[in-house]
Design an enzyme around this catalytic site. Structure first.
Site, mmCIF file in Angstrom:
data_model
loop_
_atom_site.group_PDB
_atom_site.id
_atom_site.type_symbol
_atom_site.label_atom_id
_atom_site.label_comp_id
_atom_site.label_asym_id
_atom_site.label_seq_id
_atom_site.Cartn_x
_atom_site.Cartn_y
_atom_site.Cartn_z
ATOM 1 N N GLY A 82 0.829 -1.206 0.000
ATOM 2 C CA GLY A 82 0.000 0.000 0.000
ATOM 3 C C GLY A 82 0.859 1.251 0.000
ATOM 4 C CE LYS A 101 -1.298 -5.949 -4.806
ATOM 5 N NZ LYS A 101 -0.858 -4.530 -4.864
ATOM 6 C CB ILE A 138 1.975 2.720 12.167
ATOM 7 C CG1 ILE A 138 3.376 2.102 12.326
ATOM 8 C CG2 ILE A 138 2.081 4.217 11.923
ATOM 9 C CD1 ILE A 138 4.162 2.616 13.498
ATOM 10 C CD GLU A 143 -4.529 9.317 13.923
ATOM 11 O OE1 GLU A 143 -5.065 10.253 14.545
ATOM 12 O OE2 GLU A 143 -3.649 9.500 13.052
ATOM 13 C CE1 TYR A 151 8.957 10.790 15.950
ATOM 14 C CE2 TYR A 151 7.902 12.689 14.935
ATOM 15 C CZ TYR A 151 7.948 11.326 15.170
ATOM 16 O OH TYR A 151 6.997 10.518 14.610
ATOM 17 C CD GLU A 178 -1.149 12.229 25.016
ATOM 18 O OE1 GLU A 178 -0.533 13.032 24.280
ATOM 19 O OE2 GLU A 178 -1.878 11.329 24.568
ATOM 20 C CG HIS A 226 -2.595 11.260 21.070
ATOM 21 N ND1 HIS A 226 -1.408 11.301 21.768
ATOM 22 C CD2 HIS A 226 -2.248 11.296 19.759
ATOM 23 C CE1 HIS A 226 -0.392 11.350 20.922
ATOM 24 N NE2 HIS A 226 -0.881 11.347 19.699
#
Length: 317
Positions: free
Chosen positions: A43, A68, A121, A123, A184, A234, A272
């Site tokens: 994808g 595939k 990953i 969401e 980061y 958070e 979030h």
């Protein structure tokens, strides 16, 4: 004489055993020897981030896209199922880039196939789907990171996620964070302070996730390559408080913490799905107070994270 010879042999064997353990314990969760596959490989998202991970040097051994199997993508084999990938290329780590409606099934397929580290990953997975996933994983020998997370990186060994790899320099500070962006930023601040990262874990900001803050802190506390821990949380939930209380009782390494959302209004989701103040204990102020009470050094701003950690471990830039 034989008695003492036996003693020295046993001592030598013990030293060799500890040496082997330390040689194996070179990172948390992922390293240069991880055999990584990508679910949703062909994808758009899977392709883009696979290219980045391959360029970084991660050991990508293939990918999974139903229908595939038998083809080649980015010079890597494509399989119809995770089980095929485990059998053919000895996959032990999977990173998932599939649409929210199919992500829960992808996680459970990976666990059923024997994948040890599953990093999701994706969401927007429905909460009811994640309830099923959590129950399903109870008796499986695997670790789930995420969903809705940036992934995991062990600098100069393996990037298994969507983070900008150039920010992370190798070192001995572990990072656990709910926020991708703040992961980061923390890494950048650590590097500017003259330190580096052993492994950074983005656990995700959804209400139901696989690995909690406390789980990640335990990994770092037990990692011989980590000297200090940065814990970024958070508003919303109890993950930071649970981790702080564990650290107070069992912690053996310095911890620097930061809580995002210090000006967030009550009752409103901030970024979030899990970042919502539902009560007085969910606020940033309350969490920061608990962390301080438990012996954690709390930064009031992300810009202080690296400096505070350097002070805690006695390093000057």
């Amino acid at each position: 004489m034989q008695k003492y010879s036996k003693y020295f042999v046993n001592s030598y064997n013990t030293l060799i055993l500890h040496y082997k353990i330390n040689q194996l314990n070179m990172s948390v969760l992922v390293n240069k020897n991880s055999n990584i596959i990508i679910q949703g490989f062909t994808g758009n998202e899977g392709t883009f981030h696979a290219e980045q991970m391959i360029e970084y040097g991660s050991n990508i051994v293939g990918g999974v896209t139903p229908g595939k199997g038998g083809t080649v993508h980015l010079n890597k084999p494509v399989f119809n199922t995770v089980s095929d990938a485990v059998e053919k290329v000895q996959a032990d780590t999977s990173i998932i880039f599939v649409p929210p409606a199919f992500a829960a099934d992808a996680i459970m397929e990976a666990a059923e196939a024997g994948i040890k580290i599953i990093i999701c990953i994706t969401e927007g997975i429905p909460t009811k789907d994640m309830i099923i996933v959590k129950e399903y994983l109870n008796d499986k020998e695997c670790t789930l990171i995420g969903p809705n997370c940036p992934g995991v990186i062990t600098p100069e060994e393996a990037k298994c996620g969507i983070m900008p790899g150039f920010v992370f320099k190798k070192g001995r500070i572990g990072v656990v964070s709910k926020s991708g962006t703040l992961t980061y930023e923390a890494a950048d601040q650590v590097v500017k302070a003259g330190l580096g990262i052993s492994t950074a874990i983005g656990i995700g900001g959804d209400p139901i996730i696989g690995t909690t803050t406390k789980d990640a802190v335990k990994l770092f506390m037990n990692d011989s390559e980590t000297d200090g821990i940065i814990m970024i949380g958070e508003i919303g939930g109890q993950l930071e408080a649970d981790a702080a209380k564990w650290i107070k009782q069992y912690g053996t390494k310095p911890v620097v913490g930061f809580i995002a959302g210090q000006t967030a209004p009550e009752g409103r989701t901030m970024g979030h799905a899990g970042a919502i103040v539902g009560g007085t204990e969910d606020t940033a102020e309350a969490k920061m107070a608990i962390m301080r009470e438990c012996g954690i050094t709390v930064a009031d701003s992300p810009a202080e994270i690296g400096k505070l950690m350097a002070e805690k471990i006695g390093v000057t830039s």
